[in-house]
Design an enzyme around this catalytic site. Structure first.
Site, PDB file in Angstrom:
ATOM      1  N   HIS A  28       0.846  -1.190   0.000  1.00 54.60           N
ATOM      2  CA  HIS A  28       0.000   0.000   0.000  1.00 54.60           C
ATOM      3  C   HIS A  28       0.881   1.240   0.000  1.00 54.60           C
ATOM      4  CE1 HIS A  28       0.595   1.515   4.157  1.00 54.60           C
ATOM      5  NE2 HIS A  28       0.779   0.242   4.475  1.00 54.60           N
ATOM      6  N   CYS A  29       0.323   2.335  -0.510  1.00 55.42           N
ATOM      7  CA  CYS A  29       0.981   3.633  -0.360  1.00 55.42           C
ATOM      8  C   CYS A  29       0.123   4.448   0.598  1.00 55.42           C
ATOM      9  CB  CYS A  29       1.176   4.322  -1.707  1.00 55.42           C
ATOM     10  SG  CYS A  29      -0.358   4.650  -2.588  1.00 55.42           S
ATOM     11  N   MET A  30       0.171   5.746   0.542  1.00 56.88           N
ATOM     12  CA  MET A  30      -0.541   6.555   1.523  1.00 56.88           C
ATOM     13  C   MET A  30      -2.051   6.544   1.309  1.00 56.88           C
ATOM     14  SD  MET A  30       1.723   7.404   3.540  1.00 56.88           S
ATOM     15  CE  MET A  30       0.622   8.289   4.614  1.00 56.88           C
ATOM     16  N   ARG A  32      -3.647   4.071  -1.263  1.00 58.06           N
ATOM     17  CA  ARG A  32      -4.131   2.976  -2.095  1.00 58.06           C
ATOM     18  C   ARG A  32      -3.602   1.615  -1.667  1.00 58.06           C
ATOM     19  NH1 ARG A  32      -3.651   5.890  -7.997  1.00 58.06           N
ATOM     20  NH2 ARG A  32      -4.007   7.984  -7.210  1.00 58.06           N
TER      21      ARG A  32
END
Length: 659
Positions: A28-30, A32
């Site tokens: 995951h990113c910030m 998504r």
């Protein structure tokens, strides 16, 4: 237990992507959840977009499900915990059901989940953060320690054979080559530790390596020594050891970050490293080396005294308590101690004793296997975990078998204490390098004492077995699989919590970078272009622009990969600054931030630097967005009339939505 919304989102996402068996891996990113999908035809895109809580879906190199900051990390963690892997790790090949998993995969999946639950229960204190940093410094070096240690061990055996006349002196050159390879690690360890410490503390790696090298006192001779300012004696190369290097590089990181703030950008690359090295170099030589030298010598001498005087008793206590230390993360402080002892005495007597803890787990697992043979699920997990446990990899046994059952974990620790008592009682048993444990540590035991180590292993196996067989078998573990299922009870529901309303005041958001404002709808990422996560302003940053705080308030989160920062302003706006498109893939490269969650910032304050040129060369769009993620609670007036932005340019005015 995970929040009901988090669990629902995780399950519904899996339902619409074809189940976890259709996912190869997940990160995951910030904002998504990013999944590598095996068969895209099995994904229900429309159903995925219509999930309550999903803000959008992007099908690119990975399938990206937009959830938003603050929630995405919890959903992603819930999804990987359900499968039993870590973020970014490959999913097991067949997840159609646990019946299709191998014994090894089954126990590793359970171990990963239990370990995650144990970590979640622990409070992150400053001490634990320090210990985690120490661990991060040394973990990359462990393969080098193992390889160089084994080569050095073989060289020592061959050297003894030459002295005894078993082999000819023509082996001397080969032995010397092996020692040169071994010394390539241990003679210059201070430099490697300096580089890794700089990476961990946010300093320039090259400068950290130089500070490490300073402790070697290159060029200083006995005829013209540098003197200890406290006692007038000559400083010795390496005095203070790696403990001193770590502390000195931490000071370097503080000095360098301050200089970056004070020195103008045009001369920063010349002035900052020069001043930082000069100040910290002098500080290291005349303060760190003398003080750390006393600490290091006292520490090593104290441990040797405890083992010599305490003998079997000290060995029992250390062997029995090591696994509880591991659970609480306290074992990480032992790594620099091991290395200091190797540097000063040629071996660490601590490691063979502590390795007994894993051997106690092996004995306990065998006892469970015999007594609980009707519980096929448990015995299958034991069969999967035992081989690696014997080789010294204890996590599957600890977190997958003994710890979830309770009593077997305690009796296994007793077995580890018995093995530690044998090793401590025999004495003079040490490891010439760190890394493995269990049977895999035998080649690294100092010359002539491996039989004593093996005796300790056998005693730990027997102790863990007997203590568990007679005192550590839970009644419900003896039951068959069917009986265990009928005894299980549903978990109690979790009460919902209602957050307090927030009072907002009028405020402004300023540009997070200097540069050229561009229309948001021209952003290459379709989710950001549609302002799905909230009202947004996009800026193409100037190549020399630092990153500024767009509001006054608190830093709420910083991405592990440093490509995004979240703020809560004094007026209540939740502002996400996202630097570049898909730059999460850079894993922090080219980003250097100097803030952390909980820090208070002022609007326009420099919070870090980014090498925009290198990001562009790597093929990534540098466009940076400021997004008010709770913009539904405000009336937002975007300033689209200004093209050239700096840190004082107002890009959005906000007021409470009901004003």
């Amino acid at each position: 237990m995970a929040d009901e919304k988090i669990t629902r989102l995780a399950h519904e996402i899996y339902d619409h992507v074809g189940g976890p068996e259709n996912v190869a891996k997940l990160i995951h990113c910030m904002t998504r959840v990013r999944m590598t999908i095996i068969d895209i035809e099995k994904v229900d895109m429309e159903g995925l977009k219509n999930i309550d809580g999903v803000l959008g879906v992007v099908n690119d190199d990975t399938l990206q499900v937009v959830i938003g900051p603050g929630t995405v990390n919890k959903v992603a963690q819930e999804m990987v915990d359900e499968v039993g892997v870590k973020l970014g790790e490959p999913f097991p090949d067949d997840l159609g059901g646990n019946n299709h998993l191998t014994d090894k995969e089954l126990v590793e999946a359970k171990a990963a989940k239990v370990k995650a639950e144990q970590k979640a229960k622990q409070k992150q204190t400053p001490i634990k953060r320090i210990l985690k940093s120490i661990s991060n410094i040394f973990i990359p070096l462990i393969p080098a320690f193992v390889g160089a240690g084994l080569i050095g061990g073989v060289a020592a055996v061959l050297s003894n054979m030459v002295v005894a006349g078993d082999i000819g002196k023509n082996w001397n050159d080969f032995i010397m080559i092996m020692k040169v390879i071994q010394n390539g690690v241990f003679s210059y360890l201070a430099i490697y530790v300096g580089i890794n410490s700089a990476n961990e503390f946010g300093a320039t790696p090259g400068l950290g390596g130089v500070i490490g090298a300073v402790t070697l006192l290159t060029g200083v001779t006995p005829q013209a020594p540098l003197h200890n300012i406290f006692n007038g004696q000559a400083l010795a190369a390496g005095q203070g050891g790696i403990i001193g290097v770590i502390f000195a590089v931490w000071i370097l990181s503080l000095v360098e970050k301050k200089l970056h703030q004070w020195i103008p950008d045009s001369i920063d690359i010349i002035v900052t490293p020069t001043i930082a090295l000069f100040i910290v170099g002098i500080f290291t030589i005349f303060l760190v080396m003398p003080v750390a030298g006393v600490i290091s010598t006292s520490l090593v001498g104290g441990i040797e005294w405890v083992l010599n005087v305490g003998g079997a008793f000290s060995g029992f206590v250390l062997g029995a308590l090591f696994l509880p230390m591991v659970m609480f993360g306290l074992h990480q402080i032992l790594t620099p101690i091991h290395i200091e002892m190797i540097n000063k005495t040629g071996m660490t007597p601590l490691l063979p004793i502590l390795a007994m803890a894993g051997a106690g787990q092996v004995g306990a697992a065998i006892a469970l296997w015999i007594r609980c043979h009707r519980n096929h699920k448990l015995t299958n997990m034991i069969k999967g975990a035992l081989p690696v446990g014997i080789l010294g990899i204890g996590e599957p046994l600890i977190y997958g078998v003994t710890l979830p059952l309770g009593k077997p974990f305690i009796t296994a620790c007793i077995g580890g204490g018995i093995g530690g008592a044998v090793v401590g009682g025999l004495g003079h048993i040490g490891a010439i390098a760190i890394g493995p444990s269990g049977v895999a540590l035998i080649p690294l035991i100092n010359n002539g004492h491996w039989l004593g180590y093996v005796s300790g292993l056998l005693a730990a196996y027997a102790g863990g077995f007997l203590a568990t067989y007679f005192f550590g078998i839970p009644k419900d573990a003896v039951a068959s699989d069917t009986e265990v299922e009928t005894q299980s009870t549903p978990e109690a529901p979790v009460a919902e919590t209602v957050s307090e309303p927030v009072t907002f005041t009028q405020d402004t958001v300023t540009a997070p970078v200097k540069g050229q404002q561009i229309p948001v709808n021209e952003v290459s990422d379709p989710i950001m272009a549609k302002e799905t996560m909230g009202k947004s302003v996009a800026v193409k940053p100037a190549v020399d622009s630092p990153v500024y705080a767009p509001v006054s308030g608190k830093v709420m989160f910083v991405a592990d990969t440093s490509h995004a920062i979240g703020y809560t302003s004094d007026a209540g706006e939740e502002v996400l600054v996202h630097m570049g498109i898909d730059t999460v893939n850079l894993k922090g490269k080219y980003f250097s931030l100097n803030v952390k969650p909980g820090d208070t910032v002022k609007r326009g304050q420099i919070v870090g630097k980014v090498d925009w040129t290198e990001i562009a060369k790597a093929g990534y769009d540098t466009v940076t967005l400021a997004i008010i993620t709770n913009s539904q609670e405000f009336s937002v007036d975007k300033n689209s009339d200004v093209n050239e932005l700096d840190e004082s340019t107002i890009i959005m005015n906000t007021a409470p939505a009901n004003s």
